[in-house]
Design a protein around this motif. Structure first.
Motif, PDB file in Angstrom:
ATOM      1  N   HIS A   1      -7.415  82.662  15.146  1.00 30.70           N
ATOM      2  CA  HIS A   1      -8.025  83.397  16.267  1.00 30.70           C
ATOM      3  C   HIS A   1      -8.973  82.484  17.043  1.00 30.70           C
ATOM      4  N   HIS A   2      -9.848  81.803  16.335  1.00 31.98           N
ATOM      5  CA  HIS A   2     -10.803  80.943  17.020  1.00 31.98           C
ATOM      6  C   HIS A   2     -10.159  79.716  17.644  1.00 31.98           C
ATOM      7  N   ALA A   3      -9.029  79.279  17.089  1.00 28.21           N
ATOM      8  CA  ALA A   3      -8.317  78.173  17.738  1.00 28.21           C
ATOM      9  C   ALA A   3      -7.868  78.628  19.133  1.00 28.21           C
TER      10      ALA A   3
ATOM     11  N   VAL B   1     -10.443  91.000  19.360  1.00 26.73           N
ATOM     12  CA  VAL B   1      -9.577  90.629  18.229  1.00 26.73           C
ATOM     13  C   VAL B   1     -10.307  90.858  16.906  1.00 26.73           C
ATOM     14  N   HIS B   2     -11.597  90.529  16.880  1.00 27.38           N
ATOM     15  CA  HIS B   2     -12.358  90.801  15.645  1.00 27.38           C
ATOM     16  C   HIS B   2     -12.319  92.294  15.310  1.00 27.38           C
ATOM     17  N   ILE B   3     -12.581  93.103  16.316  1.00 25.11           N
ATOM     18  CA  ILE B   3     -12.629  94.545  16.072  1.00 25.11           C
ATOM     19  C   ILE B   3     -11.242  95.081  15.765  1.00 25.11           C
TER      20      ILE B   3
ATOM     21  N   VAL C   1      -6.906  84.426   9.146  1.00 27.22           N
ATOM     22  CA  VAL C   1      -6.528  84.561  10.557  1.00 27.22           C
ATOM     23  C   VAL C   1      -7.722  84.302  11.479  1.00 27.22           C
ATOM     24  N   PHE C   2      -8.929  84.358  10.934  1.00 26.31           N
ATOM     25  CA  PHE C   2     -10.134  84.024  11.708  1.00 26.31           C
ATOM     26  C   PHE C   2      -9.978  82.650  12.379  1.00 26.31           C
ATOM     27  N   TYR C   3      -9.452  81.683  11.630  1.00 25.78           N
ATOM     28  CA  TYR C   3      -9.381  80.308  12.132  1.00 25.78           C
ATOM     29  C   TYR C   3      -8.305  80.156  13.212  1.00 25.78           C
TER      30      TYR C   3
ATOM     31  N   TRP D   1     -20.132  75.387  18.864  1.00 28.25           N
ATOM     32  CA  TRP D   1     -20.362  75.493  17.415  1.00 28.25           C
ATOM     33  C   TRP D   1     -19.084  75.934  16.690  1.00 28.25           C
ATOM     34  N   HIS D   2     -18.374  76.913  17.247  1.00 26.23           N
ATOM     35  CA  HIS D   2     -17.127  77.325  16.597  1.00 26.23           C
ATOM     36  C   HIS D   2     -16.081  76.212  16.666  1.00 26.23           C
ATOM     37  N   ARG D   3     -16.127  75.401  17.711  1.00 22.02           N
ATOM     38  CA  ARG D   3     -15.228  74.243  17.764  1.00 22.02           C
ATOM     39  C   ARG D   3     -15.522  73.293  16.609  1.00 22.02           C
TER      40      ARG D   3
ATOM     41  N   PHE E   1     -24.776  81.183   9.862  1.00 24.35           N
ATOM     42  CA  PHE E   1     -25.208  80.862  11.217  1.00 24.35           C
ATOM     43  C   PHE E   1     -24.832  81.943  12.225  1.00 24.35           C
ATOM     44  N   CYS E   2     -24.169  82.982  11.738  1.00 23.99           N
ATOM     45  CA  CYS E   2     -23.698  84.003  12.666  1.00 23.99           C
ATOM     46  C   CYS E   2     -24.136  85.402  12.288  1.00 23.99           C
ATOM     47  N   GLU E   3     -24.788  85.554  11.192  1.00 24.51           N
ATOM     48  CA  GLU E   3     -25.143  86.889  10.745  1.00 24.51           C
ATOM     49  C   GLU E   3     -26.624  86.917  10.435  1.00 24.51           C
TER      50      GLU E   3
ATOM     51  N   GLY F   1     -11.865  89.404  24.953  1.00 23.11           N
ATOM     52  CA  GLY F   1     -10.792  88.871  24.118  1.00 23.11           C
ATOM     53  C   GLY F   1     -11.279  88.553  22.726  1.00 23.11           C
ATOM     54  N   HIS F   2     -12.206  87.623  22.615  1.00 26.47           N
ATOM     55  CA  HIS F   2     -12.704  87.230  21.298  1.00 26.47           C
ATOM     56  C   HIS F   2     -13.188  88.424  20.481  1.00 26.47           C
ATOM     57  N   ASN F   3     -14.091  89.193  21.055  1.00 25.03           N
ATOM     58  CA  ASN F   3     -14.644  90.316  20.290  1.00 25.03           C
ATOM     59  C   ASN F   3     -13.580  91.361  19.977  1.00 25.03           C
TER      60      ASN F   3
ATOM     61  N   ASP G   1     -16.687  92.023  10.617  1.00 26.11           N
ATOM     62  CA  ASP G   1     -18.015  91.850  10.024  1.00 26.11           C
ATOM     63  C   ASP G   1     -18.323  90.349  10.028  1.00 26.11           C
ATOM     64  N   LEU G   2     -19.326  89.937  10.793  1.00 27.26           N
ATOM     65  CA  LEU G   2     -19.575  88.500  10.924  1.00 27.26           C
ATOM     66  C   LEU G   2     -19.851  87.832   9.578  1.00 27.26           C
ATOM     67  N   ALA G   3     -20.393  88.580   8.646  1.00 28.45           N
ATOM     68  CA  ALA G   3     -20.668  87.995   7.331  1.00 28.45           C
ATOM     69  C   ALA G   3     -19.368  87.657   6.589  1.00 28.45           C
TER      70      ALA G   3
ATOM     71  N   MET H   1     -25.117  81.619  16.387  1.00 31.47           N
ATOM     72  CA  MET H   1     -24.047  80.980  17.146  1.00 31.47           C
ATOM     73  C   MET H   1     -23.208  81.986  17.919  1.00 31.47           C
ATOM     74  N   HIS H   2     -23.735  83.184  18.042  1.00 32.68           N
ATOM     75  CA  HIS H   2     -23.133  84.173  18.937  1.00 32.68           C
ATOM     76  C   HIS H   2     -24.169  84.561  19.980  1.00 32.68           C
ATOM     77  N   GLY H   3     -23.665  85.007  21.146  1.00 30.57           N
ATOM     78  CA  GLY H   3     -24.573  85.529  22.163  1.00 30.57           C
ATOM     79  C   GLY H   3     -25.275  84.467  22.978  1.00 30.57           C
TER      80      GLY H   3
END
Ligand code: C2O
Length: 310
Positions: A240-242, A217-219, A236-238, A113-115, A91-93, A213-215, A227-229, A104-106
């Motif tokens: 981070h999103h929390a 941390v991913h980078i 740590v993704f989870y 959705w991430h919630r 849903f993100c790539e 912030g969100h982006n 990589d969204l895929a 679910m981005h942009g």
């Protein structure tokens, strides 16, 4: 018009070399989300405040160990870590594999959705630990403290199920995040804003909750996380999103800022798998009040980005 729900049993695999994000799950008839009042109210805690809690950390580790084992032993089980990754990937790539261009981005679905994704992921972790009150931790990277800009230590321990080698070097992660995510940047981009659209986005544009912030941390974490895929394959993704989810919650409570009233937003529906491996359909309106409907809250930590520096 509202979108969804996607049918998780009708995935169209893209042509290689595009990533195939189709879930490998057996098809199951979905049922609708319902508030489960027998689920205890859980508190998601900051990682810096669980470092002395050996029992909690052991559970967190055991939960991911189980999701990794499940991936090997029952590859079609939607609760395994690889399937959790694919759910985010699908849903993100690009390309979009469930019939329409779900992304679910942009746009304004980013936050709800991430919630939803985190909520079902957390129920699966709770199942995996056998502790119904288990809650995700959050990585408090918006804190003023430099220590919180570093990858949280439980995820950096190479013997842990929370670890992956597919990240940037520790010093580079901390330096990047410290540089990008400053108090002033967060205040300017989120804390000082009053327009909903600017913070959570519109039907066609990202809000600053995603972009600031969100982006970074991913980078900053790099490799899988960048990589969204693959991001959903790094535990740590989870966490981070929390934190992103918590910042949404904090911002929403400031001076009574609300939620979009548009039916296109509120009535859109998405699909996930629950802790029993059953498909669930859940609407945006189901998750706007996380305390009542999803039965979790966040531990209080200082939110210096909500006020101007004096
Ligand atoms: Cu769907 Cu932070 O990514």
């Amino acid at each position: 018009a509202p979108i969804g729900p996607p049918d998780l049993s009708t995935c169209t695999a893209p042509r290689p070399p595009l990533p195939n994000c189709c879930l490998r799950v057996p098809s199951s008839r979905p049922s609708a989300f319902a508030i489960n009042s027998s689920t205890p109210l859980r508190t998601r805690r900051a990682l810096q405040n669980v470092l002395q809690d050996a029992r909690y950390l052991a559970r967190l580790n055991a939960a991911y160990a189980r999701l990794r084992r499940l991936e090997r032993e029952a590859p079609n089980d939607p609760r395994g870590l690889e399937q959790q990754r694919l759910l985010h990937c699908a849903f993100c790539e690009r390309p979009f594999v469930y019939g329409r261009q779900y992304n679910m981005h942009g746009n304004w679905f980013f936050a709800p959705w991430h919630r939803m994704l985190l909520y079902y992921h957390e129920r699966i972790l709770a199942w995996a630990t056998g502790d119904v009150s288990f809650a995700l931790p959050f990585w408090n990277w918006d804190s003023d403290a430099a220590a919180q800009k570093a990858l949280p230590s439980p995820y950096a321990n190479t013997t842990s199920a929370l670890y992956t080698a597919r990240r940037s070097a520790a010093a580079a992660i901390q330096a990047y995040i410290q540089n990008e995510i400053t108090r002033d940047a967060l205040f300017g981009a989120i804390g000082s804003l009053t327009r909903l659209d600017d913070v959570i986005g519109t039907a066609t544009a990202a809000g600053n909750l995603e972009g600031t912030g969100h982006n970074a941390v991913h980078i900053g974490v790099g490799r899988d996380m960048a990589d969204l895929a693959w991001a959903g394959y790094d535990p740590v993704f989870y966490a981070h999103h929390a934190n992103v989810d918590r910042m949404w919650s904090v911002w929403r409570q400031l001076r009574g800022r609300g939620d979009p009233t548009s039916a296109d937003f509120r009535n859109s529906r998405f699909a996930f798998y629950d802790e029993n491996g059953n498909a669930k359909i859940i609407a945006v309106s189901d998750v706007l009040d996380h305390r009542t409907s999803l039965r979790y809250v966040y531990e209080n930590v200082p939110n210096s980005w909500t006020t101007a520096r004096r």
